[in-house]
Design a protein around this motif. Structure first.
Motif, PDB file in Angstrom:
ATOM      1  N   TYR A  44       0.774  -1.159  -0.114  1.00  0.00           N
ATOM      2  CA  TYR A  44      -0.156  -0.132   0.016  1.00  0.00           C
ATOM      3  C   TYR A  44       0.878   1.227  -0.085  1.00  0.00           C
ATOM      4  CZ  TYR A  44      -4.036  -2.609   1.040  1.00  0.00           C
ATOM      5  OH  TYR A  44      -5.176  -3.838   0.999  1.00  0.00           O
ATOM      6  N   GLN A  45       0.401   2.077  -0.905  1.00  0.00           N
ATOM      7  CA  GLN A  45       1.011   3.474  -0.753  1.00  0.00           C
ATOM      8  C   GLN A  45       0.161   4.332   0.437  1.00  0.00           C
ATOM      9  OE1 GLN A  45       2.338   5.463  -4.519  1.00  0.00           O
ATOM     10  NE2 GLN A  45       0.673   4.084  -5.271  1.00  0.00           N
ATOM     11  N   LEU A  46       0.959   4.796   1.460  1.00  0.00           N
ATOM     12  CA  LEU A  46       0.366   5.599   2.464  1.00  0.00           C
ATOM     13  C   LEU A  46       0.653   6.980   2.409  1.00  0.00           C
ATOM     14  CD1 LEU A  46       1.996   3.261   5.405  1.00  0.00           C
ATOM     15  CD2 LEU A  46      -0.127   3.085   4.155  1.00  0.00           C
ATOM     16  N   VAL A  47      -0.594   7.645   2.265  1.00  0.00           N
ATOM     17  CA  VAL A  47      -0.755   9.270   1.996  1.00  0.00           C
ATOM     18  C   VAL A  47      -1.395   9.691   3.128  1.00  0.00           C
ATOM     19  CG1 VAL A  47      -1.195  10.992   0.329  1.00  0.00           C
ATOM     20  CG2 VAL A  47      -0.570   8.720  -0.332  1.00  0.00           C
ATOM     21  N   ILE A  48      -0.618  10.515   3.657  1.00  0.00           N
ATOM     22  CA  ILE A  48      -1.250  11.463   4.857  1.00  0.00           C
ATOM     23  C   ILE A  48      -2.005  12.777   4.310  1.00  0.00           C
ATOM     24  CG2 ILE A  48      -0.889  12.707   7.048  1.00  0.00           C
ATOM     25  CD1 ILE A  48       0.130   9.683   6.995  1.00  0.00           C
ATOM     26  N   ALA A  49      -3.166  12.853   4.595  1.00  0.00           N
ATOM     27  CA  ALA A  49      -3.934  14.158   4.195  1.00  0.00           C
ATOM     28  C   ALA A  49      -4.390  14.854   5.656  1.00  0.00           C
ATOM     29  CB  ALA A  49      -4.980  13.819   3.551  1.00  0.00           C
ATOM     30  N   THR A  50      -3.601  15.951   5.864  1.00  0.00           N
ATOM     31  CA  THR A  50      -3.852  16.666   7.353  1.00  0.00           C
ATOM     32  C   THR A  50      -4.185  18.118   7.358  1.00  0.00           C
ATOM     33  OG1 THR A  50      -2.809  16.621   9.430  1.00  0.00           O
ATOM     34  CG2 THR A  50      -1.423  16.518   7.812  1.00  0.00           C
ATOM     35  N   ASN A  51      -5.181  18.364   8.155  1.00  0.00           N
ATOM     36  CA  ASN A  51      -5.210  19.766   8.225  1.00  0.00           C
ATOM     37  C   ASN A  51      -4.221  20.341   9.490  1.00  0.00           C
ATOM     38  OD1 ASN A  51      -7.664  19.902   6.720  1.00  0.00           O
ATOM     39  ND2 ASN A  51      -8.960  20.020   8.626  1.00  0.00           N
ATOM     40  N   GLN A  52      -3.543  21.349   9.046  1.00  0.00           N
ATOM     41  CA  GLN A  52      -2.626  21.839  10.104  1.00  0.00           C
ATOM     42  C   GLN A  52      -2.573  23.401  10.226  1.00  0.00           C
ATOM     43  OE1 GLN A  52      -0.654  19.906  11.884  1.00  0.00           O
ATOM     44  NE2 GLN A  52      -1.480  18.278  11.186  1.00  0.00           N
ATOM     45  N   SER A  53      -3.970  23.786  10.908  1.00  0.00           N
ATOM     46  CA  SER A  53      -4.397  24.855  10.995  1.00  0.00           C
ATOM     47  C   SER A  53      -3.413  25.757  12.175  1.00  0.00           C
ATOM     48  CB  SER A  53      -5.618  25.285  11.485  1.00  0.00           C
ATOM     49  OG  SER A  53      -5.751  24.561  12.666  1.00  0.00           O
ATOM     50  N   GLY A  54      -2.590  25.128  12.818  1.00  0.00           N
ATOM     51  CA  GLY A  54      -1.496  25.466  13.817  1.00  0.00           C
ATOM     52  C   GLY A  54      -0.583  26.593  13.042  1.00  0.00           C
ATOM     53  N   LEU A  55      -0.214  26.157  11.720  1.00  0.00           N
ATOM     54  CA  LEU A  55       0.551  27.175  11.060  1.00  0.00           C
ATOM     55  C   LEU A  55      -0.008  28.511  10.838  1.00  0.00           C
ATOM     56  CD1 LEU A  55       1.491  24.725   8.234  1.00  0.00           C
ATOM     57  CD2 LEU A  55       3.220  25.821   9.794  1.00  0.00           C
ATOM     58  N   ALA A  56      -1.445  28.404  10.453  1.00  0.00           N
ATOM     59  CA  ALA A  56      -1.890  29.752  10.311  1.00  0.00           C
ATOM     60  C   ALA A  56      -2.220  30.543  11.460  1.00  0.00           C
ATOM     61  CB  ALA A  56      -3.270  29.605   9.544  1.00  0.00           C
ATOM     62  N   LEU A  57      -2.240  29.766  12.612  1.00  0.00           N
ATOM     63  CA  LEU A  57      -2.725  30.163  13.910  1.00  0.00           C
ATOM     64  C   LEU A  57      -1.390  30.748  14.563  1.00  0.00           C
ATOM     65  CD1 LEU A  57      -5.583  27.957  15.019  1.00  0.00           C
ATOM     66  CD2 LEU A  57      -5.627  30.441  14.140  1.00  0.00           C
ATOM     67  N   GLY A  58      -0.238  30.337  14.095  1.00  0.00           N
ATOM     68  CA  GLY A  58       1.005  30.748  14.912  1.00  0.00           C
ATOM     69  C   GLY A  58       1.254  30.007  15.871  1.00  0.00           C
ATOM     70  N   GLN A  59       0.644  28.648  15.786  1.00  0.00           N
ATOM     71  CA  GLN A  59       1.221  27.536  17.093  1.00  0.00           C
ATOM     72  C   GLN A  59       2.285  27.208  16.691  1.00  0.00           C
ATOM     73  OE1 GLN A  59      -0.857  26.816  19.802  1.00  0.00           O
ATOM     74  NE2 GLN A  59      -2.027  28.813  19.134  1.00  0.00           N
ATOM     75  N   PHE A  60       2.861  26.956  15.353  1.00  0.00           N
ATOM     76  CA  PHE A  60       4.326  26.309  15.273  1.00  0.00           C
ATOM     77  C   PHE A  60       4.613  26.752  13.778  1.00  0.00           C
ATOM     78  CE2 PHE A  60       0.969  23.222  14.462  1.00  0.00           C
ATOM     79  CZ  PHE A  60       0.870  22.958  13.172  1.00  0.00           C
ATOM     80  N   ASP A  61       5.779  26.649  13.125  1.00  0.00           N
ATOM     81  CA  ASP A  61       6.174  27.249  11.955  1.00  0.00           C
ATOM     82  C   ASP A  61       6.567  26.028  10.870  1.00  0.00           C
ATOM     83  OD1 ASP A  61       8.908  26.578  12.371  1.00  0.00           O
ATOM     84  OD2 ASP A  61       9.408  28.428  12.971  1.00  0.00           O
ATOM     85  N   LEU A  62       6.729  26.442   9.584  1.00  0.00           N
ATOM     86  CA  LEU A  62       6.966  25.390   8.735  1.00  0.00           C
ATOM     87  C   LEU A  62       8.181  24.175   9.073  1.00  0.00           C
ATOM     88  CD1 LEU A  62       5.745  24.187   5.962  1.00  0.00           C
ATOM     89  CD2 LEU A  62       7.258  25.743   4.925  1.00  0.00           C
ATOM     90  N   ASP A  63       9.054  24.969   9.634  1.00  0.00           N
ATOM     91  CA  ASP A  63      10.210  24.127   9.913  1.00  0.00           C
ATOM     92  C   ASP A  63      10.026  23.156  11.003  1.00  0.00           C
ATOM     93  OD1 ASP A  63      12.139  25.658   8.267  1.00  0.00           O
ATOM     94  OD2 ASP A  63      12.801  26.850   9.893  1.00  0.00           O
ATOM     95  N   ASP A  64       9.067  23.380  12.083  1.00  0.00           N
ATOM     96  CA  ASP A  64       8.426  22.555  12.958  1.00  0.00           C
ATOM     97  C   ASP A  64       7.668  21.523  12.306  1.00  0.00           C
ATOM     98  OD1 ASP A  64       9.716  23.982  15.269  1.00  0.00           O
ATOM     99  OD2 ASP A  64       7.798  25.590  15.171  1.00  0.00           O
ATOM    100  N   LEU A  65       6.679  21.741  11.620  1.00  0.00           N
ATOM    101  CA  LEU A  65       5.846  20.717  10.778  1.00  0.00           C
ATOM    102  C   LEU A  65       6.926  19.877   9.972  1.00  0.00           C
ATOM    103  CD1 LEU A  65       3.173  19.934  10.177  1.00  0.00           C
ATOM    104  CD2 LEU A  65       3.140  21.406   8.204  1.00  0.00           C
ATOM    105  N   GLU A  66       7.939  20.377   9.407  1.00  0.00           N
ATOM    106  CA  GLU A  66       8.795  19.541   8.603  1.00  0.00           C
ATOM    107  C   GLU A  66       9.689  18.667   9.374  1.00  0.00           C
ATOM    108  OE1 GLU A  66       8.864  19.184   5.273  1.00  0.00           O
ATOM    109  OE2 GLU A  66       7.335  20.776   5.083  1.00  0.00           O
TER     110      GLU A  66
END
Length: 183
Positions: A44-66
């Motif tokens: 199986y190819q596992l593909v994650i699809a996730t809402n990450q509104s914490g980026l827009a809300l300033g809870q974390f930044d793109l480096d944190d998410l990566e």
């Protein structure tokens, strides 16, 4: 190879305080890494699809998410599997974007990236937004009772939704994996 779409928070990992803000804070749920590795090893190819509104809300930044995603991928790779791709919506609920679940923008992007239809693939989530997204694209909705899943199940019992009557329900990602993999 068939694709399985998975949410992230509450399905693969714990979701403290509604946001995982750092790689240190990211903790897999029991059995989830082994389940992902087994699904991947089965083709199986596992593909994650996730809402990450914490980026827009300033809870974390793109480096944190990566960094969070790098840790998750490394854990799955160490267990012998692979996460094929991760798609995320960086917008907040008020941004009215098309990629925020339950709208189908993330799945449209996955279909475009893999040049395939997601019709009849499994979509595993813990919230109504995940289940409605599955219906939107003709996927097979799967509810796990981890994260917000138990609350979602209680909601569906109290207020049945006929369109979700065929939703498969599992205790967690490991039980879903056991169900679809040959023994």
């Amino acid at each position: 190879m068939p694709i399985i779409i998975l949410g992230r928070d509450g399905i693969i990992n714990d979701n403290p305080d509604h946001f995982v803000k750092s790689a240190d804070q990211w903790q897999p749920l029991p059995g989830s890494i082994k389940a992902l590795a087994a699904l991947s090893a089965a083709g199986y190819q596992l593909v994650i699809a996730t809402n990450q509104s914490g980026l827009a809300l300033g809870q974390f930044d793109l480096d944190d998410l990566e960094a969070i995603h790098a840790k998750m991928r490394a854990k799955v790779e160490d267990a012998g599997g692979e996460i094929t791709a991760i798609f995320y919506c960086p917008h907040g609920p008020e941004d009215n974007c098309r990629c925020r679940k339950p709208l189908a923008g993330l799945l449209d992007a996955i279909e475009a990236e893999f040049d395939t239809s997601l019709h009849n693939c499994y979509l595993v989530g813990d919230k109504l937004t995940d289940l409605y997204l599955a219906l939107e694209k003709g996927c097979k909705p799967v509810l796990v009772k981890t994260g917000a899943g138990e609350q979602t199940l209680q909601h569906l019992i109290a207020q049945p939704e006929p369109r979700l009557a065929t939703t498969s329900v599992f205790a967690d990602l490991a039980h879903f994996s056991d169900f679809i993999l040959p023994q």
